[in-house]
Design an enzyme around this catalytic site. Structure first.
Site, PDB file in Angstrom:
ATOM      1  N   ASN A  86       5.803  -4.576  -5.722  1.00 40.03           N
ATOM      2  CA  ASN A  86       5.985  -5.167  -4.391  1.00 40.03           C
ATOM      3  C   ASN A  86       5.796  -6.678  -4.527  1.00 40.03           C
ATOM      4  O   ASN A  86       4.681  -7.156  -4.675  1.00 40.03           O
ATOM      5  CB  ASN A  86       4.933  -4.557  -3.443  1.00 40.03           C
ATOM      6  CG  ASN A  86       4.959  -5.192  -2.067  1.00 40.03           C
ATOM      7  OD1 ASN A  86       5.854  -5.963  -1.735  1.00 40.03           O
ATOM      8  ND2 ASN A  86       3.959  -4.865  -1.252  1.00 40.03           N
ATOM      9  N   TRP A  87       6.913  -7.401  -4.479  1.00 35.87           N
ATOM     10  CA  TRP A  87       6.844  -8.849  -4.723  1.00 35.87           C
ATOM     11  C   TRP A  87       6.339  -9.620  -3.499  1.00 35.87           C
ATOM     12  O   TRP A  87       6.104 -10.815  -3.573  1.00 35.87           O
ATOM     13  CB  TRP A  87       8.223  -9.387  -5.119  1.00 35.87           C
ATOM     14  CG  TRP A  87       8.740  -8.870  -6.435  1.00 35.87           C
ATOM     15  CD1 TRP A  87       8.120  -7.987  -7.291  1.00 35.87           C
ATOM     16  CD2 TRP A  87       9.985  -9.207  -7.067  1.00 35.87           C
ATOM     17  NE1 TRP A  87       8.903  -7.756  -8.398  1.00 35.87           N
ATOM     18  CE2 TRP A  87      10.060  -8.489  -8.282  1.00 35.87           C
ATOM     19  CE3 TRP A  87      11.063 -10.034  -6.721  1.00 35.87           C
ATOM     20  CZ2 TRP A  87      11.149  -8.592  -9.148  1.00 35.87           C
ATOM     21  CZ3 TRP A  87      12.155 -10.134  -7.576  1.00 35.87           C
ATOM     22  CH2 TRP A  87      12.193  -9.418  -8.777  1.00 35.87           C
ATOM     23  N   LYS A  88       6.228  -8.940  -2.364  1.00 37.24           N
ATOM     24  CA  LYS A  88       5.785  -9.583  -1.109  1.00 37.24           C
ATOM     25  C   LYS A  88       6.629 -10.850  -0.854  1.00 37.24           C
ATOM     26  O   LYS A  88       7.816 -10.827  -1.094  1.00 37.24           O
ATOM     27  CB  LYS A  88       4.281  -9.850  -1.160  1.00 37.24           C
ATOM     28  CG  LYS A  88       3.505  -8.575  -1.527  1.00 37.24           C
ATOM     29  CD  LYS A  88       2.040  -8.669  -1.279  1.00 37.24           C
ATOM     30  CE  LYS A  88       1.379  -7.353  -1.678  1.00 37.24           C
ATOM     31  NZ  LYS A  88      -0.040  -7.312  -1.398  1.00 37.24           N
ATOM     32  N   HIS A 109       3.471  -0.731   4.982  1.00 39.98           N
ATOM     33  CA  HIS A 109       2.509  -1.414   4.109  1.00 39.98           C
ATOM     34  C   HIS A 109       1.366  -1.947   4.971  1.00 39.98           C
ATOM     35  O   HIS A 109       1.570  -2.322   6.125  1.00 39.98           O
ATOM     36  CB  HIS A 109       3.196  -2.559   3.360  1.00 39.98           C
ATOM     37  CG  HIS A 109       2.306  -3.181   2.331  1.00 39.98           C
ATOM     38  ND1 HIS A 109       1.386  -4.152   2.660  1.00 39.98           N
ATOM     39  CD2 HIS A 109       2.162  -2.952   1.003  1.00 39.98           C
ATOM     40  CE1 HIS A 109       0.721  -4.494   1.559  1.00 39.98           C
ATOM     41  NE2 HIS A 109       1.180  -3.782   0.540  1.00 39.98           N
ATOM     42  N   GLU A 124      -0.064  -4.665   5.129  1.00 39.76           N
ATOM     43  CA  GLU A 124       0.168  -5.992   5.734  1.00 39.76           C
ATOM     44  C   GLU A 124       1.077  -5.874   6.957  1.00 39.76           C
ATOM     45  O   GLU A 124       0.943  -6.638   7.912  1.00 39.76           O
ATOM     46  CB  GLU A 124       0.724  -6.954   4.666  1.00 39.76           C
ATOM     47  CG  GLU A 124      -0.375  -7.373   3.700  1.00 39.76           C
ATOM     48  CD  GLU A 124       0.064  -7.577   2.261  1.00 39.76           C
ATOM     49  OE1 GLU A 124       1.268  -7.766   2.004  1.00 39.76           O
ATOM     50  OE2 GLU A 124      -0.816  -7.527   1.370  1.00 39.76           O
ATOM     51  N   GLU A 139      -3.024   3.116  -0.476  1.00 40.55           N
ATOM     52  CA  GLU A 139      -3.498   1.772  -0.796  1.00 40.55           C
ATOM     53  C   GLU A 139      -4.687   1.431   0.102  1.00 40.55           C
ATOM     54  O   GLU A 139      -4.491   1.033   1.254  1.00 40.55           O
ATOM     55  CB  GLU A 139      -2.391   0.747  -0.552  1.00 40.55           C
ATOM     56  CG  GLU A 139      -1.152   0.967  -1.376  1.00 40.55           C
ATOM     57  CD  GLU A 139      -0.335  -0.313  -1.490  1.00 40.55           C
ATOM     58  OE1 GLU A 139      -0.166  -0.783  -2.604  1.00 40.55           O
ATOM     59  OE2 GLU A 139       0.104  -0.844  -0.464  1.00 40.55           O
ATOM     60  N   GLY A 196      -5.022  -6.996  -3.216  1.00 48.68           N
ATOM     61  CA  GLY A 196      -5.079  -8.430  -3.478  1.00 48.68           C
ATOM     62  C   GLY A 196      -6.491  -8.980  -3.595  1.00 48.68           C
ATOM     63  O   GLY A 196      -6.703 -10.190  -3.575  1.00 48.68           O
ATOM     64  N   SER A 223      -4.769  -3.752  -6.376  1.00 52.63           N
ATOM     65  CA  SER A 223      -5.302  -4.411  -7.577  1.00 52.63           C
ATOM     66  C   SER A 223      -5.066  -3.619  -8.865  1.00 52.63           C
ATOM     67  O   SER A 223      -5.908  -3.624  -9.762  1.00 52.63           O
ATOM     68  CB  SER A 223      -6.790  -4.729  -7.394  1.00 52.63           C
ATOM     69  OG  SER A 223      -6.971  -5.634  -6.314  1.00 52.63           O
ATOM     70  N   GLY A 233       1.194  -5.045  -6.625  1.00 50.64           N
ATOM     71  CA  GLY A 233       1.505  -6.320  -5.977  1.00 50.64           C
ATOM     72  C   GLY A 233       1.442  -7.452  -6.991  1.00 50.64           C
ATOM     73  O   GLY A 233       2.383  -7.687  -7.756  1.00 50.64           O
ATOM     74  N   GLY A 234       0.302  -8.135  -7.049  1.00 49.35           N
ATOM     75  CA  GLY A 234       0.126  -9.319  -7.902  1.00 49.35           C
ATOM     76  C   GLY A 234       0.637  -9.153  -9.333  1.00 49.35           C
ATOM     77  O   GLY A 234       1.370 -10.022  -9.841  1.00 49.35           O
TER      78      GLY A 234
HETATM   79  P1  PGA Z   1      -2.093  -5.911  -5.211  1.00 54.09           P
HETATM   80  O1  PGA Z   1      -1.121  -5.433  -4.011  1.00 54.09           O
HETATM   81  O2  PGA Z   1      -1.668  -5.136  -6.440  1.00 54.09           O
HETATM   82  O3  PGA Z   1      -1.848  -7.385  -5.344  1.00 54.09           O
HETATM   83  O4  PGA Z   1      -3.480  -5.577  -4.800  1.00 54.09           O
HETATM   84  C1  PGA Z   1      -0.724  -4.099  -3.862  1.00 54.09           C
HETATM   85  C2  PGA Z   1       0.149  -3.941  -2.637  1.00 54.09           C
HETATM   86  O5  PGA Z   1      -0.109  -4.598  -1.629  1.00 54.09           O
HETATM   87  O6  PGA Z   1       1.122  -3.163  -2.648  1.00 54.09           O
END
Ligand code: PGA
Length: 254
Positions: free
Chosen positions: A11-13, A97, A99, A168, A174, A213, A234-235
């Site tokens: 997930n590149w956000k 998600h 967010e 998640e 994050g 994470s 994500g990251g």
């Molecule tokens: P993260 O994000 O790996 O940076 O914690 C995961 C996500 O939000 O899908």
């Protein structure tokens, strides 16, 4: 070991929505090209979808959008429909998600409408669920997650194995705080049990990803858990090398 093929989704956000997305996608294709037995998905921002889909064409990497609207068209400024995503070459879509839920106020009801519309249109949904730190500390983790899964159960159940659930925990996204394998497995097992309440087929064939994470150094332990069928990253998905290392440690089906 699992009978379900693992899925690793990046997930590149709000990163790499322009030319740098193509460079990242091509590096991922190169790094993951030989890693058979695992499904690989990347989710760039809307603006990068068509170019990234073109970049990965013919490879084993598929493309997901990070969101969509459930209505097919209309006066929804800033929104994108299922057909628009299909036109860009998407085959997957991330829905609900944390967010989206916590920053943009998406409810279980809204996520259900999107899930239904995605499946009807031929887009495979990755439905995200998870509790906040406050909810975990109040002992409400399973209650919250069960309500989120319950909202989409009938839709996922209409086509067992087509959709994916991603657990998640919001406090692990994050933050560098990863859920321990036992903590994650406990929730994954509860989700699997809930899916089984709908049908055995749904429970056996639905992949339940862990997210929050996930990094190359913790992926092996998490992905080795009985009910963890992949990761939503994500990251660490913004770097082809660390993303491919996660793909590399994902166990193949028995
Ligand atoms: P993260 O994000 O790996 O940076 O914690 C995961 C996500 O939000 O899908």
């Amino acid at each position: 070991m699992t009978e379900r093929q693992q899925l690793i989704a990046g997930n590149w956000k709000m990163h790499h929505g322009g030319p740098s997305g193509c460079a990242l996608a091509s590096a991922i294709v190169l790094a993951c090209g030989d890693l058979a037995g695992v499904d690989v998905v990347v989710a760039p921002p809307f603006t990068g979808l068509a170019a990234v889909a073109h970049e990965v064409e013919g490879s084993r990497v598929s493309v997901a959008a990070q969101n969509m609207h459930h209505e097919p068209k209309g006066a929804f400024t800033g929104e994108v429909s299922t057909q628009m995503l299909l036109d860009c070459g998407c085959t997957w879509v991330i829905l609900g998600h944390s967010e989206r839920r916590h920053v943009f106020g998406e409810t279980n009801d809204f996520v259900q409408k999107k899930t239904k519309a995605a499946i009807a249109a031929g887009l495979r949904p990755i439905v995200c669920v998870g509790e906040t730190l406050e909810e975990r500390e109040a002992g409400k983790t399973l209650e919250v997650v069960s309500a989120q899964v319950g909202a989409v159960l009938a839709d996922l159940g209409g086509r067992p194995g087509y959709g994916v659930v991603a657990y998640e925990p919001v406090w692990a996204i994050g933050t560098g705080k990863v859920a321990g394998p036992e903590q994650a497995q406990e929730v994954h097992a509860a989700i699997r049990k809930q899916l089984a309440g709908h049908s055995a087929d749904l429970a056996e064939n639905t992949r339940i990803l862990y997210g929050g994470s996930v990094k190359p150094d913790n992926a092996g332990t998490l992905l080795g858990c009985h009910d963890i069928d992949g990761a939503l990253v994500g990251g660490a998905s913004l770097d082809a090398e660390s993303f491919s290392k996660i793909v590399e440690v994902a166990p193949s089906p028995v």
